[in-house]
Design an enzyme around this catalytic site. Structure first.
Site, PDB file in Angstrom:
ATOM      1  N   HIS A 125      18.520 -37.229  -4.645  1.00  0.00           N
ATOM      2  CA  HIS A 125      17.571 -37.666  -3.853  1.00  0.00           C
ATOM      3  C   HIS A 125      16.301 -37.546  -3.974  1.00  0.00           C
ATOM      4  O   HIS A 125      15.665 -36.895  -3.283  1.00  0.00           O
ATOM      5  CB  HIS A 125      18.423 -36.833  -2.675  1.00  0.00           C
ATOM      6  N   LYS A 180      13.299 -15.139  -8.527  1.00  0.00           N
ATOM      7  CA  LYS A 180      13.071 -14.632  -9.746  1.00  0.00           C
ATOM      8  C   LYS A 180      12.308 -15.239 -10.844  1.00  0.00           C
ATOM      9  O   LYS A 180      11.818 -14.278 -11.287  1.00  0.00           O
ATOM     10  CB  LYS A 180      14.745 -13.764 -10.594  1.00  0.00           C
ATOM     11  N   ASN A 240      -2.405   2.565   5.412  1.00  0.00           N
ATOM     12  CA  ASN A 240      -1.003   1.315   5.424  1.00  0.00           C
ATOM     13  C   ASN A 240      -0.447   0.567   6.531  1.00  0.00           C
ATOM     14  O   ASN A 240      -0.478   1.254   7.179  1.00  0.00           O
ATOM     15  CB  ASN A 240      -0.115   2.107   3.986  1.00  0.00           C
ATOM     16  N   GLY A 241      -1.264  -0.534   6.472  1.00  0.00           N
ATOM     17  CA  GLY A 241      -1.239  -1.333   7.826  1.00  0.00           C
ATOM     18  C   GLY A 241      -2.079  -2.064   7.728  1.00  0.00           C
ATOM     19  O   GLY A 241      -3.321  -2.380   7.177  1.00  0.00           O
ATOM     20  N   TRP A 290      -2.970  -2.979  -1.443  1.00  0.00           N
ATOM     21  CA  TRP A 290      -2.120  -4.152  -1.985  1.00  0.00           C
ATOM     22  C   TRP A 290      -3.435  -4.561  -0.651  1.00  0.00           C
ATOM     23  O   TRP A 290      -2.532  -4.379   0.256  1.00  0.00           O
ATOM     24  CB  TRP A 290      -0.651  -4.204  -1.237  1.00  0.00           C
ATOM     25  N   GLU A 314      17.905 -17.723  -5.240  1.00  0.00           N
ATOM     26  CA  GLU A 314      17.685 -16.468  -6.264  1.00  0.00           C
ATOM     27  C   GLU A 314      17.052 -16.626  -7.176  1.00  0.00           C
ATOM     28  O   GLU A 314      16.309 -15.957  -7.524  1.00  0.00           O
ATOM     29  CB  GLU A 314      19.029 -15.814  -5.490  1.00  0.00           C
ATOM     30  N   CYS A 351       0.881  -1.149   0.071  1.00  0.00           N
ATOM     31  CA  CYS A 351      -0.244   0.019   0.073  1.00  0.00           C
ATOM     32  C   CYS A 351       0.803   1.373  -0.287  1.00  0.00           C
ATOM     33  O   CYS A 351       1.869   1.804   0.881  1.00  0.00           O
ATOM     34  CB  CYS A 351      -1.377  -0.069   1.180  1.00  0.00           C
ATOM     35  N   LYS A 408       6.688  -5.354  -3.232  1.00  0.00           N
ATOM     36  CA  LYS A 408       7.976  -4.891  -2.690  1.00  0.00           C
ATOM     37  C   LYS A 408       8.755  -4.395  -1.684  1.00  0.00           C
ATOM     38  O   LYS A 408       9.575  -4.955  -1.311  1.00  0.00           O
ATOM     39  CB  LYS A 408       8.439  -3.761  -3.615  1.00  0.00           C
ATOM     40  N   GLU A 468       8.669 -15.481  -9.312  1.00  0.00           N
ATOM     41  CA  GLU A 468       8.733 -14.055  -9.354  1.00  0.00           C
ATOM     42  C   GLU A 468       7.045 -12.662 -10.907  1.00  0.00           C
ATOM     43  O   GLU A 468       6.706 -12.712 -10.726  1.00  0.00           O
ATOM     44  CB  GLU A 468       9.611 -13.145  -8.494  1.00  0.00           C
ATOM     45  N   ARG A 513       4.544  -0.709  -4.208  1.00  0.00           N
ATOM     46  CA  ARG A 513       3.963  -1.507  -2.945  1.00  0.00           C
ATOM     47  C   ARG A 513       2.513  -1.621  -3.447  1.00  0.00           C
ATOM     48  O   ARG A 513       2.190  -2.424  -1.977  1.00  0.00           O
ATOM     49  CB  ARG A 513       4.078   0.208  -2.031  1.00  0.00           C
TER      50      ARG A 513
HETATM   51  C1  G6P Z   1       9.497  -8.475  -0.141  1.00  0.00           C
HETATM   52  C2  G6P Z   1       9.251  -9.017  -1.803  1.00  0.00           C
HETATM   53  C3  G6P Z   1      10.929  -9.113  -2.679  1.00  0.00           C
HETATM   54  C4  G6P Z   1      11.623  -8.761  -1.036  1.00  0.00           C
HETATM   55  C5  G6P Z   1      11.266  -9.108   0.531  1.00  0.00           C
HETATM   56  C6  G6P Z   1      12.541  -8.812   1.079  1.00  0.00           C
HETATM   57  O1  G6P Z   1       8.665 -10.395  -0.556  1.00  0.00           O
HETATM   58  O2  G6P Z   1       8.315  -8.884  -2.942  1.00  0.00           O
HETATM   59  O3  G6P Z   1      11.681  -9.001  -3.239  1.00  0.00           O
HETATM   60  O4  G6P Z   1      13.247  -9.755  -1.726  1.00  0.00           O
HETATM   61  O5  G6P Z   1       9.846  -8.732  -0.495  1.00  0.00           O
HETATM   62  O6  G6P Z   1      12.149  -7.547   1.171  1.00  0.00           O
HETATM   63  P1  G6P Z   1      13.396  -6.445   2.143  1.00  0.00           P
HETATM   64  O7  G6P Z   1      12.589  -5.297   1.206  1.00  0.00           O
HETATM   65  O8  G6P Z   1      13.241  -6.775   3.703  1.00  0.00           O
HETATM   66  O9  G6P Z   1      14.750  -7.125   0.672  1.00  0.00           O
END
Ligand code: G6P
Length: 615
Positions: free
Chosen positions: A511, A492, A100-101, A74, A488, A2, A610, A495, A27
């Site tokens: 395994h 990626k 937001n929250g 969001w 990672e 948000c 994000k 996501e 956000r």
């Molecule tokens: C969310 C984002 C991720 C990010 C994670 C941690 O889930 O979608 O891309 O890695 O938060 O975010 P931060 O700001 O704590 O690194």
């Protein structure tokens, strides 16, 4: 998670709010809305979907005003509908609020309000907050700004949860009131105008003078001034800060997406993570922000790294980097687990929380839990003055510049660079000699150029992406520090392309994972020339024996991989404590180009946000 933007001043508020919302769309982006105050009262527009939909709605039904609040959502409480989009009004319809929250006790508050005759039009916790503030204001005998601020105080004292909010009231024109607890809110100070926002990127085009509000602070803005107080009614000390970056740095520039721009910024962001932190004279790293003496660092006998998502993956790589350079045992823990798991910690354990945004709720809670237990807890953050940066006992800033693409890229490599610095610093006060330190520094100084050379692989990676974009499942494998890089790479891809992908240590293949290998399932192996290269090669052979296509990331000059793999991407040679910073880059580019090939919204992937400021 948000985004809020509010404006009051001489200009037309609408373009300011819409532009700010677009910059905060990372956000959350399932619905949006705004409320503008004008001589006729308050007018509201809302739309499901992106800010573009809200802009279209406003084109159809125009509004104007010189003060307004706005929100991009969001969803947490209630489905993605127009009714659940913010702003929400109180019972009188004169007060409007964006939030937001999460208000945790909203159900019981809602029932109490309903017993008093309040009628709700949404399923959100936010509407309950709007009604609470409105009810308190309507009880007041005066109808001025002071009464509105006092009403907000009374309401906030009843809520349990987190909030960053902005409120306007038709009877108090010329005033916007905001407050924060747990969710960020920043005040922007302009000439005859003021702003509130969840993040400075929303307002940096208008002002770089800001005040980062603290928890339990209330701010009231007018065109000509502002006042900061607390929920308990006392005055508050504040500091005006200058935003480090410019409006241009939050634009996409020549790139079609923020993610691609941020991938290409990595030579600079890696350089900036090291800037001024390498001492050739002492052959060590200088990290003054840790606020620790060498004697204190010398006493550290265990390091815990915690974070979420990409930050946790960087921690997992950091475990290898710090251990290999300093020989101090390192453990990693998901912040969401750390906060509830009663992990035994010795006195000399040093805890690091890692967060690009510095606002992730689980990571913040892990920080607070660690501090509550009396541990020195340090932060590795990108966002200056974020909650984690401010609450931690010290730390290291990434200085990566704003990261807007929801899929984290440059923050990951900045974090790895910082772990290498930490390993060097901790190692140099233990077993590493002066000349060892000099060698490591010499390697680190080459890093930005090596990153730039790795980026030159993009055309090749894009062609590979095109070839494999229709696969339904990908496997990512690596060993040692490249195992978390595999995690990672898989994250990626998941996501932004929604393709199922998983990461494993290469040896785990036999395994269970090997059951997934088919002619249609590409396996991405990170297999640079290192001590386990031959082992990786055997695992690749096992996949090839089952006709699985293999995309390998190897080291320049390698000739063995070509003999077995379908595709080989060769990255520059680097020592083991730096090579993950290079090996992740082709994986970022692979995910980007596959998602692009599939027509996915790279910067705003489905269901994600994000910065996750709720638990
Ligand atoms: C969310 C984002 C991720 C990010 C994670 C941690 O889930 O979608 O891309 O890695 O938060 O975010 P931060 O700001 O704590 O690194």
């Amino acid at each position: 998670m948000c985004g809020i933007v509010a404006y009051i001043g001489p200009s037309d508020a609408l373009p300011v709010l819409l532009d700010g919302l677009r910059r905060l769309e990372y956000r959350g982006y399932d619905s949006a809305g705004l409320a503008l105050l004008n001589p006729g009262g308050i007018e509201v527009r809302k739309a499901v979907g992106r800010i573009a939909n809200l802009a279209t709605e406003i084109e159809k039904f125009p509004i104007r005003g010189q003060a307004g609040i706005s929100h991009t959502r969001w969803a947490t409480h209630g489905a993605v509908t127009r009714d659940n989009a913010h702003p929400h009004a109180d019972q009188s319809g004169k007060l409007h609020l964006v939030h937001n929250g999460v208000i945790e006790n909203y159900q019981s508050l809602r029932e109490q309000l309903q017993e008093r005759g309040h009628i709700f039009h949404s399923q959100t916790d936010t509407e309950v907050l709007a009604h609470l503030v409105g009810e308190a204001f309507d009880r007041s005998t005066s109808r001025d700004g002071a009464a509105l601020i006092e009403a907000l105080r009374q309401a906030l004292r009843q809520v349990i949860g987190t909030y960053g909010i902005s409120v306007i009231h038709a009877e108090v024109p010329g005033l916007i009131v905001g407050a924060r607890r747990g969710s960020p809110l920043v005040l922007g100070i302009g000439k005859h105008e003021h702003f509130l926002a969840s993040d400075v990127s929303a307002i940096v085009a208008h002002t770089r003078e800001v005040v980062y509000l603290n928890d339990y602070e209330i701010v009231a803005i007018q065109a000509e001034g502002f006042e900061i107080s607390t929920v308990s009614g006392t005055g508050a000390d504040f500091q005006v800060s200058k935003v480090e970056f410019t409006a241009e740095s939050v634009d996409k520039g020549q790139f079609p997406h923020y993610m691609l721009k941020e991938i290409h910024e990595q030579p600079n962001s890696v350089r900036d993570a090291m800037r001024g932190r390498l001492s050739i004279e002492e052959a060590t790293a200088k990290l003054g922000g840790l606020n620790m003496t060498n004697a204190e660092l010398r006493a550290v006998d265990r390091v815990i790294l915690t974070g979420c998502g990409t930050a946790l993956h960087s921690a997992l790589v950091g475990e290898y980097l710090i251990e290999s350079l300093s020989h101090i045992p390192v453990e990693c823990e998901f912040a969401s687990e750390f906060r509830y798991r009663n992990i035994p910690l010795d006195r000399d354990t040093l805890v690091f929380v890692i967060s690009q945004s510095g606002e992730t709720a689980d990571t913040l809670a892990a920080l607070r839990e660690s501090q509550r237990k009396g541990h020195r807890t340090l932060g590795i953050c990108n966002n200056v003055a974020s909650t984690i940066a401010r609450e931690s006992d010290g730390g290291v800033y990434m200085h990566a510049g704003p990261e807007i693409g929801v899929a984290a890229t440059k923050s990951f490599t900045s974090q790895l660079t910082i772990f290498a610095l930490l390993g060097l610093l901790l190692g140099r006060i233990r077993h590493l000699s002066h000349s060892d330190g000099r060698d490591i520094i010499a390697e680190m100084e080459k890093l930005p150029d090596l990153v730039a050379r790795t980026l030159e692989l993009e055309t090749q990676v894009a062609a590979i992406a095109k070839k494999y974009a229709r696969a339904n499942n990908f496997l990512f494998m690596g060993r040692q520090a490249h195992y978390p890089v595999a995690l990672e790479g898989a994250l990626k891809l998941k996501e932004i392309s929604y393709i199922s992908a998983s990461g494993y240590p290469s040896a785990e293949l036999k395994h269970g994972v090997i059951a997934l290998v088919t002619e249609e399932t590409p396996s991405v192996f990170i297999a640079p020339q290192d001590a386990v290269f031959e082992k990786n090669l055997s695992n690749i052979e096992e996949v090839k024996a089952r006709k699985g296509p293999v995309i390998a990331i190897g080291t320049e000059g390698d000739t063995s991989l070509r003999k077995v793999c379908d595709e080989v991407i060769l990255i520059p040679d680097a020592p083991v404590y730096l090579s993950p910073i290079l090996s992740v880059i082709p994986l970022q580019m692979l995910a980007y180009h596959i998602a692009n090939e599939l027509g996915c919204d790279v910067d705003k992937p489905r269901n994600l946000a994000k910065s996750v400021t709720v638990e």
